[in-house]
Enzyme design. Structure first.
Site, PDB file in Angstrom:
ATOM      1  N   ASP A 180       0.823  -1.221   0.000  1.00  0.00           N
ATOM      2  CA  ASP A 180       0.000   0.000   0.000  1.00  0.00           C
ATOM      3  C   ASP A 180       0.850   1.262   0.000  1.00  0.00           C
ATOM      4  OD1 ASP A 180      -2.435  -1.318   0.027  1.00  0.00           O
ATOM      5  OD2 ASP A 180      -2.630  -1.262   2.206  1.00  0.00           O
ATOM      6  N   ARG A 199       0.074   4.077  17.486  1.00  0.00           N
ATOM      7  CA  ARG A 199      -0.375   5.075  16.501  1.00  0.00           C
ATOM      8  C   ARG A 199      -0.167   6.526  16.923  1.00  0.00           C
ATOM      9  NH1 ARG A 199       0.614   1.379  13.173  1.00  0.00           N
ATOM     10  NH2 ARG A 199      -1.113   0.328  12.143  1.00  0.00           N
ATOM     11  N   ASP A 240      -7.216   2.805  12.940  1.00  0.00           N
ATOM     12  CA  ASP A 240      -5.943   3.514  12.862  1.00  0.00           C
ATOM     13  C   ASP A 240      -6.067   4.896  12.223  1.00  0.00           C
ATOM     14  OD1 ASP A 240      -4.491   1.574  14.197  1.00  0.00           O
ATOM     15  OD2 ASP A 240      -4.231   0.387  12.384  1.00  0.00           O
ATOM     16  N   SER A 272      -3.463  -9.418   6.907  1.00  0.00           N
ATOM     17  CA  SER A 272      -3.066  -8.047   7.200  1.00  0.00           C
ATOM     18  C   SER A 272      -2.445  -8.043   8.599  1.00  0.00           C
ATOM     19  CB  SER A 272      -4.297  -7.139   7.143  1.00  0.00           C
ATOM     20  OG  SER A 272      -3.999  -5.917   7.764  1.00  0.00           O
TER      21      SER A 272
HETATM   22  N1  ARG Z   1      -7.796  -4.300  15.962  1.00  0.00           N
HETATM   23  C1  ARG Z   1      -6.575  -3.727  16.455  1.00  0.00           C
HETATM   24  C2  ARG Z   1      -6.746  -2.244  16.667  1.00  0.00           C
HETATM   25  O1  ARG Z   1      -7.653  -1.666  16.168  1.00  0.00           O
HETATM   26  C3  ARG Z   1      -5.397  -4.055  15.568  1.00  0.00           C
HETATM   27  C4  ARG Z   1      -5.409  -3.332  14.286  1.00  0.00           C
HETATM   28  C5  ARG Z   1      -4.254  -3.720  13.450  1.00  0.00           C
HETATM   29  N2  ARG Z   1      -3.983  -2.691  12.483  1.00  0.00           N
HETATM   30  C6  ARG Z   1      -3.784  -2.915  11.217  1.00  0.00           C
HETATM   31  N3  ARG Z   1      -3.574  -1.878  10.473  1.00  0.00           N
HETATM   32  N4  ARG Z   1      -3.774  -4.111  10.697  1.00  0.00           N
HETATM   33  O2  ARG Z   1      -5.958  -1.653  17.336  1.00  0.00           O
END
Ligand code: ARG
Length: 432
Positions: free
Chosen positions: A46, A127, A156, A208
Site C-alpha cells: 500500500d 499510533r 488507525d 493483514s
Molecule cells: N484491531 C486492532 C486495533 O484496532 C489491531 C489493528 C491492526 N492494524 C492494522 N492496520 N492491521 O488496534
C-alpha cells in the site's frame, strides 16, 4: 499525471486527488494545497504504491518516515532503499522503541490495559506516537501534508488523523487508500507498471499484519469467517501450545512502583525486559488471543492476536497491584483502567481525561513493588508466587492456626449481626 488503468477493463480508473475533501473535514488536503508530503512508510504494498502515486497524482514531493517500534524481523535498510528507489526525497528511519516502551506501553501496564477482554492495545498505543513523529518530521522537512496508508474501515485512521489534527492544526492529511478505489489486484497492476517491487506471491492476499514489541495482530482471509478455527499458519510469532516444551518454566517479574525492572532476578532496561518476556512467552505458546472486537467506527471484527510479553507482564502486574491494594482500591481501579483502555483504543490519546486518570493510576502504583512468579506451560500463564513489602497481607492473621490474639474470632458473630441487619429486615418485609 498518469491515469492508471483498470487491469481487467483497461479503462481509466479515476483516482481521487480528492477535491471535495474539505467538505468532509477541514484537515483534509485539497489537491492544490499539496506540495511536499510526509508519508508514513512501512515498505509494504500500500505505502509503496502510495509513494509513487502521490508524486504522480499531486505532482508533489514525498519524504518518507519509517518508525521502528520493535516489529520483529524488519530490515530498515531495505525499507529505506526501496523508498529512495521509488523517488522519495529522503527516508527517515526512527528507532522509537525506548519512547514507545516508556511513554506508551508503561502507562498501559500501570493501567492493566486490556480492551474488550483480550486486546492489550499494542497497535492503539503505537499510533499516537507514530503520528506525533510524523508531525515532527513534517515540520522539520518542510512538508505541508501527511499521508498514511490506513483504510476507511479501521481504527488507525482515527488515531493517526486525530493526533495530527490535535498536534498540528496547520498540517493537512491525505489518506489515499480511503479514496483511490484500487483493490489489491489494481494495486499490484499499478506496482508492476511502475516498477515497484512486490514481495511474496501475488496469488492470494496475505493476512493483514500489524506488530510492535508489545504484540502482533492478524486480520483478513479466513479470520473473517467466525466459524473458521485458526489455521496454524497464522501463528508466525508464538509457538503453538501443542508444540511448546513439555517442561514448564517459572519466571519471576520484579516491579518497582509498577515498573517492571527485572526478570528472573536480572535487572534490565524496559525494552530489553519486554523483549525477554516476549521470548519466554513465544517459547511456551503464551498469549494467543482469538478476539471479536468492537471497533470505533461501529464494525465488529475478528483479530488473531499474539501477545507473549503482555500475557506475562500484565498478569504479573495485576496480581501484585491487587496484593498491595485494599478491597476498596481493588474494586475501584478496574473501572478507571477500563476507561483508560477505551480512550486509548478509541484514538483519544491526547484527551486530558487520559492523563487525569493516569494521575490516580500512578499514585496507586507507587506501592506496586515486589516480585511475582509465574509458571509458563503450553499456552498457560499461572501465578505461583508473590512477594511484596507492601502486601496488605499478614500470614499471622490469615492462618487457620491460632492468630495469637491478633484477630478475635469471638467478635465475628457481633459483626455478622450488624453486617446482615438491613438485608434481614428487607427479606422479612418481602416474605410477609
Ligand atoms: N484491531 C486492532 C486495533 O484496532 C489491531 C489493528 C491492526 N492494524 C492494522 N492496520 N492491521 O488496534
Amino acid at each position: 499525471m498518469t491515469e492508471p488503468r483498470d487491469p481487467k477493463t483497461h479503462t481509466e480508473v479515476h483516482h481521487i486527488a480528492d477535491p471535495g475533501s474539505t467538505r468532509v473535514a477541514t484537515y483534509l488536503a485539497q489537491p492544490d494545497e499539496v506540495g511536499r508530503v510526509l508519508l508514513l512508510y512501512s515498505g509494504g504494498l500500500d505505502t509503496s504504491v502510495m509513494l509513487k502515486w502521490i508524486q504522480d497524482e499531486y505532482d508533489a514531493e514525498v519524504v518518507a518516515l519509517t518508525v521502528n517500534l520493535g516489529q520483529p524481523g524488519e530490515d530498515y535498510d531495505v525499507v529505506r532503499g526501496k523508498a529512495i528507489q521509488l523517488g522519495a526525497l529522503d527516508c527517515h528511519v526512527v528507532d522509537a522503541r525506548e519512547d514507545f516502551a516508556r511513554e506508551y506501553v508503561l502507562p498501559a501496564i500501570l493501567a492493566n490495559a486490556d480492551y474488550g477482554d483480550g486486546y492489550p492495545l499494542f497497535t492503539a498505543l503505537g499510533r499516537p506516537l507514530i503520528a506525533k513523529l510524523a508531525v515532527e518530521y513534517a515540520r522539520r522537512t518542510g512538508c505541508d501534508t501527511i499521508a498514511h496508508g490506513c483504510t476507511g474501515k479501521g481504527n488507525d485512521q482515527v488515531r493517526i488523523e486525530g493526533t495530527i489534527a490535535t498536534l498540528a492544526p496547520e498540517l493537512k492529511v491525505i489518506a489515499p487508500v480511503r479514496s483511490w478505489r484500487m483493490g489489491r489486484d489494481e494495486e499490484i497492476a499499478y506496482a508492476r507498471k511502475h516498477g515497484i517491487p512486490v514481495k511474496g506471491g501475488t496469488e492470494s492476499a496475505p493476512y493483514s499484519i500489524d506488530d510492535n514489541l508489545w504484540g502482533r495482530s492478524s486480520e483478513g482471509r479466513w479470520i473473517e469467517d467466525l466459524s473458521h478455527a485458526p489455521d496454524d499458519d497464522v501463528f508466525q510469532l508464538v509457538t503453538r501450545p501443542e508444540l511448546a516444551p513439555d517442561e514448564a518454566e517459572t519466571v519471576t517479574v520484579e516491579f518497582e512502583a509498577g515498573v517492571p525492572v527485572a526478570l528472573n532476578g536480572q535487572r534490565m532496561e524496559l525494552v530489553e525486559l519486554l523483549d525477554a518476556a516476549a521470548e519466554l512467552g513465544i517459547k511456551h505458546g503464551v498469549g494467543i488471543v482469538d478476539h471479536i472486537e468492537d471497533r470505533i467506527v461501529g464494525l465488529k471484527v475478528r483479530d488473531i492476536y499474539e501477545v507473549p510479553a503482555a500475557a506475562i507482564i500484565l498478569k504479573a502486574h495485576k496480581e501484585l497491584e491487587r496484593l498491595v491494594g485494599t478491597i476498596h482500591q481493588n474494586q475501584f481501579k478496574p473501572g478507571l483502567d477500563q476507561k483508560w483502555a477505551y480512550l486509548v483504543y478509541a484514538g483519544l490519546w491526547w484527551e486530558p481525561l487520559r492523563t487525569d486518570i493516569e494521575a490516580y493510576i500512578r499514585h496507586v502504583n507507587e506501592r506496586v513493588t515486589g516480585t511475582i512468579g509465574l509458571k509458563l506451560y503450553k499456552g498457560s500463564v499461572r501465578v505461583v508466587t508473590r512477594e511484596s513489602p507492601n502486601a496488605v497481607y499478614d500470614a499471622q492473621l490469615a492462618t487457620f492456626a491460632d492468630s495469637g490474639g491478633l484477630f478475635s474470632q469471638e467478635a465475628s458473630p457481633g459483626f455478622i449481626e450488624l453486617w446482615s441487619l438491613q438485608s434481614r429486615m428487607a427479606h422479612r418485609l418481602r416474605s410477609e
